[in-house]
Design a protein around this motif. Sequence first.
Motif, PDB file in Angstrom:
ATOM      1  N   VAL A 155       0.838  -1.208   0.000  1.00  0.00           N
ATOM      2  CA  VAL A 155       0.000   0.000   0.000  1.00  0.00           C
ATOM      3  C   VAL A 155       0.871   1.256   0.000  1.00  0.00           C
ATOM      4  CG1 VAL A 155      -1.733   1.315   1.283  1.00  0.00           C
ATOM      5  CG2 VAL A 155      -1.919  -1.160   1.135  1.00  0.00           C
ATOM      6  N   GLN A 156       1.931   1.251   0.808  1.00  0.00           N
ATOM      7  CA  GLN A 156       2.831   2.406   0.848  1.00  0.00           C
ATOM      8  C   GLN A 156       3.462   2.658  -0.519  1.00  0.00           C
ATOM      9  OE1 GLN A 156       5.412   1.234   4.083  1.00  0.00           O
ATOM     10  NE2 GLN A 156       4.329   2.519   5.558  1.00  0.00           N
ATOM     11  N   LYS A 157       3.833   1.593  -1.193  1.00  0.00           N
ATOM     12  CA  LYS A 157       4.424   1.739  -2.527  1.00  0.00           C
ATOM     13  C   LYS A 157       3.405   2.292  -3.519  1.00  0.00           C
ATOM     14  CE  LYS A 157       5.310  -2.030  -4.776  1.00  0.00           C
ATOM     15  NZ  LYS A 157       5.937  -3.310  -5.181  1.00  0.00           N
ATOM     16  N   GLU A 158       2.171   1.814  -3.409  1.00  0.00           N
ATOM     17  CA  GLU A 158       1.123   2.254  -4.318  1.00  0.00           C
ATOM     18  C   GLU A 158       0.765   3.728  -4.113  1.00  0.00           C
ATOM     19  OE1 GLU A 158      -1.648   2.008  -7.376  1.00  0.00           O
ATOM     20  OE2 GLU A 158      -0.138   0.518  -6.765  1.00  0.00           O
ATOM     21  N   LEU A 159       0.765   4.178  -2.848  1.00  0.00           N
ATOM     22  CA  LEU A 159       0.345   5.545  -2.522  1.00  0.00           C
ATOM     23  C   LEU A 159       1.508   6.504  -2.323  1.00  0.00           C
ATOM     24  CD1 LEU A 159      -2.554   4.741  -0.017  1.00  0.00           C
ATOM     25  CD2 LEU A 159      -2.702   5.202  -2.467  1.00  0.00           C
ATOM     26  N   LYS A 160       2.694   6.074  -2.696  1.00  0.00           N
ATOM     27  CA  LYS A 160       3.891   6.898  -2.483  1.00  0.00           C
ATOM     28  C   LYS A 160       3.779   8.254  -3.160  1.00  0.00           C
ATOM     29  CE  LYS A 160       8.934   6.723  -2.903  1.00  0.00           C
ATOM     30  NZ  LYS A 160      10.096   5.906  -3.366  1.00  0.00           N
ATOM     31  N   THR A 161       3.158   8.315  -4.322  1.00  0.00           N
ATOM     32  CA  THR A 161       3.026   9.571  -5.071  1.00  0.00           C
ATOM     33  C   THR A 161       1.595  10.094  -5.060  1.00  0.00           C
ATOM     34  OG1 THR A 161       2.677   8.329  -7.132  1.00  0.00           O
ATOM     35  CG2 THR A 161       4.943   8.941  -6.580  1.00  0.00           C
ATOM     36  N   GLN A 162       0.791   9.598  -4.091  1.00  0.00           N
ATOM     37  CA  GLN A 162      -0.617   9.991  -4.046  1.00  0.00           C
ATOM     38  C   GLN A 162      -0.929  10.912  -2.863  1.00  0.00           C
ATOM     39  OE1 GLN A 162      -2.653   9.091  -6.594  1.00  0.00           O
ATOM     40  NE2 GLN A 162      -0.862   8.075  -7.493  1.00  0.00           N
ATOM     41  N   TYR A 163       0.097  11.379  -2.164  1.00  0.00           N
ATOM     42  CA  TYR A 163      -0.056  12.366  -1.073  1.00  0.00           C
ATOM     43  C   TYR A 163      -0.791  11.811   0.145  1.00  0.00           C
ATOM     44  CZ  TYR A 163       0.410  14.844  -5.522  1.00  0.00           C
ATOM     45  OH  TYR A 163       0.799  15.222  -6.798  1.00  0.00           O
ATOM     46  N   VAL A 164      -0.728  10.490   0.342  1.00  0.00           N
ATOM     47  CA  VAL A 164      -1.351   9.862   1.509  1.00  0.00           C
ATOM     48  C   VAL A 164      -0.294   9.012   2.218  1.00  0.00           C
ATOM     49  CG1 VAL A 164      -3.137   8.290   2.345  1.00  0.00           C
ATOM     50  CG2 VAL A 164      -3.612   9.806   0.411  1.00  0.00           C
ATOM     51  N   ILE A 165      -0.205   9.166   3.535  1.00  0.00           N
ATOM     52  CA  ILE A 165       0.747   8.407   4.343  1.00  0.00           C
ATOM     53  C   ILE A 165       0.009   7.257   5.017  1.00  0.00           C
ATOM     54  CG2 ILE A 165       2.365   8.486   6.283  1.00  0.00           C
ATOM     55  CD1 ILE A 165       2.605  11.523   5.764  1.00  0.00           C
ATOM     56  N   VAL A 166       0.462   6.031   4.800  1.00  0.00           N
ATOM     57  CA  VAL A 166      -0.120   4.852   5.446  1.00  0.00           C
ATOM     58  C   VAL A 166       0.835   4.413   6.554  1.00  0.00           C
ATOM     59  CG1 VAL A 166      -0.915   2.487   5.154  1.00  0.00           C
ATOM     60  CG2 VAL A 166      -1.283   4.156   3.331  1.00  0.00           C
ATOM     61  N   ASN A 167       0.329   4.407   7.802  1.00  0.00           N
ATOM     62  CA  ASN A 167       1.185   4.134   8.956  1.00  0.00           C
ATOM     63  C   ASN A 167       1.203   2.675   9.384  1.00  0.00           C
ATOM     64  OD1 ASN A 167       1.822   6.932   9.267  1.00  0.00           O
ATOM     65  ND2 ASN A 167      -0.159   7.246  10.241  1.00  0.00           N
ATOM     66  N   ARG A 168       0.060   2.008   9.261  1.00  0.00           N
ATOM     67  CA  ARG A 168      -0.014   0.635   9.777  1.00  0.00           C
ATOM     68  C   ARG A 168      -1.162  -0.109   9.132  1.00  0.00           C
ATOM     69  NH1 ARG A 168      -1.577  -1.207  15.958  1.00  0.00           N
ATOM     70  NH2 ARG A 168      -1.133  -3.422  15.717  1.00  0.00           N
ATOM     71  N   VAL A 169      -0.984  -1.420   9.028  1.00  0.00           N
ATOM     72  CA  VAL A 169      -2.051  -2.313   8.562  1.00  0.00           C
ATOM     73  C   VAL A 169      -2.245  -3.406   9.608  1.00  0.00           C
ATOM     74  CG1 VAL A 169      -2.733  -4.017   6.838  1.00  0.00           C
ATOM     75  CG2 VAL A 169      -1.669  -1.880   6.108  1.00  0.00           C
ATOM     76  N   LEU A 170      -3.485  -3.652   9.985  1.00  0.00           N
ATOM     77  CA  LEU A 170      -3.805  -4.715  10.935  1.00  0.00           C
ATOM     78  C   LEU A 170      -4.774  -5.690  10.274  1.00  0.00           C
ATOM     79  CD1 LEU A 170      -3.836  -6.016  13.765  1.00  0.00           C
ATOM     80  CD2 LEU A 170      -5.721  -4.479  14.338  1.00  0.00           C
ATOM     81  N   VAL A 171      -4.347  -6.937  10.148  1.00  0.00           N
ATOM     82  CA  VAL A 171      -5.229  -7.995   9.646  1.00  0.00           C
ATOM     83  C   VAL A 171      -5.934  -8.606  10.850  1.00  0.00           C
ATOM     84  CG1 VAL A 171      -5.373 -10.201   8.448  1.00  0.00           C
ATOM     85  CG2 VAL A 171      -3.787  -8.442   7.630  1.00  0.00           C
ATOM     86  N   LYS A 172      -7.205  -8.275  11.019  1.00  0.00           N
ATOM     87  CA  LYS A 172      -7.938  -8.719  12.203  1.00  0.00           C
ATOM     88  C   LYS A 172      -8.421 -10.157  12.091  1.00  0.00           C
ATOM     89  CE  LYS A 172     -10.768  -5.206  11.912  1.00  0.00           C
ATOM     90  NZ  LYS A 172     -11.889  -4.255  12.231  1.00  0.00           N
ATOM     91  N   ASP A 173      -8.708 -10.603  10.885  1.00  0.00           N
ATOM     92  CA  ASP A 173      -9.229 -11.959  10.742  1.00  0.00           C
ATOM     93  C   ASP A 173      -9.009 -12.454   9.324  1.00  0.00           C
ATOM     94  OD1 ASP A 173     -10.471 -14.302  11.501  1.00  0.00           O
ATOM     95  OD2 ASP A 173     -12.460 -13.618  10.904  1.00  0.00           O
ATOM     96  N   VAL A 174      -8.691 -13.732   9.228  1.00  0.00           N
ATOM     97  CA  VAL A 174      -8.591 -14.419   7.939  1.00  0.00           C
ATOM     98  C   VAL A 174      -9.552 -15.599   8.002  1.00  0.00           C
ATOM     99  CG1 VAL A 174      -7.131 -15.682   6.346  1.00  0.00           C
ATOM    100  CG2 VAL A 174      -6.195 -13.723   7.584  1.00  0.00           C
ATOM    101  N   THR A 175     -10.610 -15.564   7.187  1.00  0.00           N
ATOM    102  CA  THR A 175     -11.650 -16.596   7.236  1.00  0.00           C
ATOM    103  C   THR A 175     -11.532 -17.509   6.025  1.00  0.00           C
ATOM    104  OG1 THR A 175     -13.122 -15.031   8.357  1.00  0.00           O
ATOM    105  CG2 THR A 175     -14.123 -17.008   7.434  1.00  0.00           C
ATOM    106  N   LEU A 176     -11.374 -18.796   6.309  1.00  0.00           N
ATOM    107  CA  LEU A 176     -11.264 -19.801   5.251  1.00  0.00           C
ATOM    108  C   LEU A 176     -12.603 -20.521   5.093  1.00  0.00           C
ATOM    109  CD1 LEU A 176      -7.853 -21.394   6.298  1.00  0.00           C
ATOM    110  CD2 LEU A 176      -8.226 -19.571   4.641  1.00  0.00           C
ATOM    111  N   PRO A 177     -12.828 -21.177   3.958  1.00  0.00           N
ATOM    112  CA  PRO A 177     -14.012 -22.024   3.816  1.00  0.00           C
ATOM    113  C   PRO A 177     -14.060 -23.070   4.935  1.00  0.00           C
ATOM    114  CG  PRO A 177     -12.940 -21.714   1.696  1.00  0.00           C
ATOM    115  CD  PRO A 177     -12.027 -21.109   2.716  1.00  0.00           C
ATOM    116  N   ILE A 178     -15.247 -23.397   5.427  1.00  0.00           N
ATOM    117  CA  ILE A 178     -15.397 -24.275   6.591  1.00  0.00           C
ATOM    118  C   ILE A 178     -14.688 -25.614   6.402  1.00  0.00           C
ATOM    119  CG2 ILE A 178     -17.049 -25.518   8.022  1.00  0.00           C
ATOM    120  CD1 ILE A 178     -17.037 -22.533   8.479  1.00  0.00           C
ATOM    121  N   LYS A 179     -14.875 -26.236   5.248  1.00  0.00           N
ATOM    122  CA  LYS A 179     -14.256 -27.549   5.023  1.00  0.00           C
ATOM    123  C   LYS A 179     -12.735 -27.463   5.031  1.00  0.00           C
ATOM    124  CE  LYS A 179     -18.106 -29.597   2.461  1.00  0.00           C
ATOM    125  NZ  LYS A 179     -18.542 -30.246   1.195  1.00  0.00           N
ATOM    126  N   ILE A 180     -12.202 -26.398   4.444  1.00  0.00           N
ATOM    127  CA  ILE A 180     -10.747 -26.217   4.429  1.00  0.00           C
ATOM    128  C   ILE A 180     -10.231 -25.985   5.842  1.00  0.00           C
ATOM    129  CG2 ILE A 180      -8.859 -24.806   3.554  1.00  0.00           C
ATOM    130  CD1 ILE A 180     -10.220 -26.530   1.450  1.00  0.00           C
TER     131      ILE A 180
END
Length: 271
Positions: A155-180
């Motif tokens: 995200v930082q690389k993508e927005l480097k020239t877009q005038y937005v500073i991204v400080n942190r990313v938090l992945v709160k949950d990763v949900t897989l298919p029930i059978k998997i």
Amino acid sequence: MEKLPKAGLVAIIAVVLLIIVILKSSVVIGAGQAGVLFKTLGNGVDLENTYGEGFHIIAPWNDMIIYPTRQQSVSDKMQVLSVNGLEVKVDATVWFQPEYDKLPFLHQEKGTQYESEILAPAISAAARSVVGRYTPEQLYSSKRDVIQQEILEEVQKELKTQYVIVNRVLVKDVTLPIKIKEAIERKLKQEQESLEYEFRLTKATKEAERQKIDAEGKAVANRILSASLTDKILTEKGIEATLMLSQSPNSKVIVIGGSESGGLPIILGNQ
């Protein structure tokens, strides 16, 4: 008498206009905010200045657009594909803020809806790119911290020239298919049981080796002791014991030449 009411009316109109001008000309920018000035009769957005907190006077025909500059957060639930094509749901939160000195450029190029215009698409693209590198097992178990960091970098690389500073990313949950998810949990349980069995087996093997070494040590010690106990040594030890007994204050009877004791005196004590 007729002129006075007209003069009063003019005065009232003038006061009202003055109040409108003052209201239009005065701008208060609150804490954690910054302003971008749009010059209606000029060149549009003032790209040279970002207006900070406090009271400002502007021309009544101009407009001040106010942006929050504190750190903000946006959450998104995305459906992405893992490396083997399985659908995974990722619930992530991103902390960001506009680049203060570049706020006029952000307003001119992206506008006040920049969050939905550039930030959300960048987060979605980064999540798809990063999650697509991993298997469901990796996503479920130990890769969450790595995923967070990689999404942040994307995200930082993508927005480097877009005038937005991204400080942190938090992945709160990763949900897989029930059978998997169930299959992964069974596999992890089996691996845990296997590791536990191997631990017990290793422990039992080490204990058996310890007992074997201990027994061999005792056998060697007994052989050495047996080899060192000659008849002369035994006779000498018997004489020493006899002398010690003979010196005791208790009354006793000493029989000389007992054949069963190897020729040593036999002491019969009575108290």
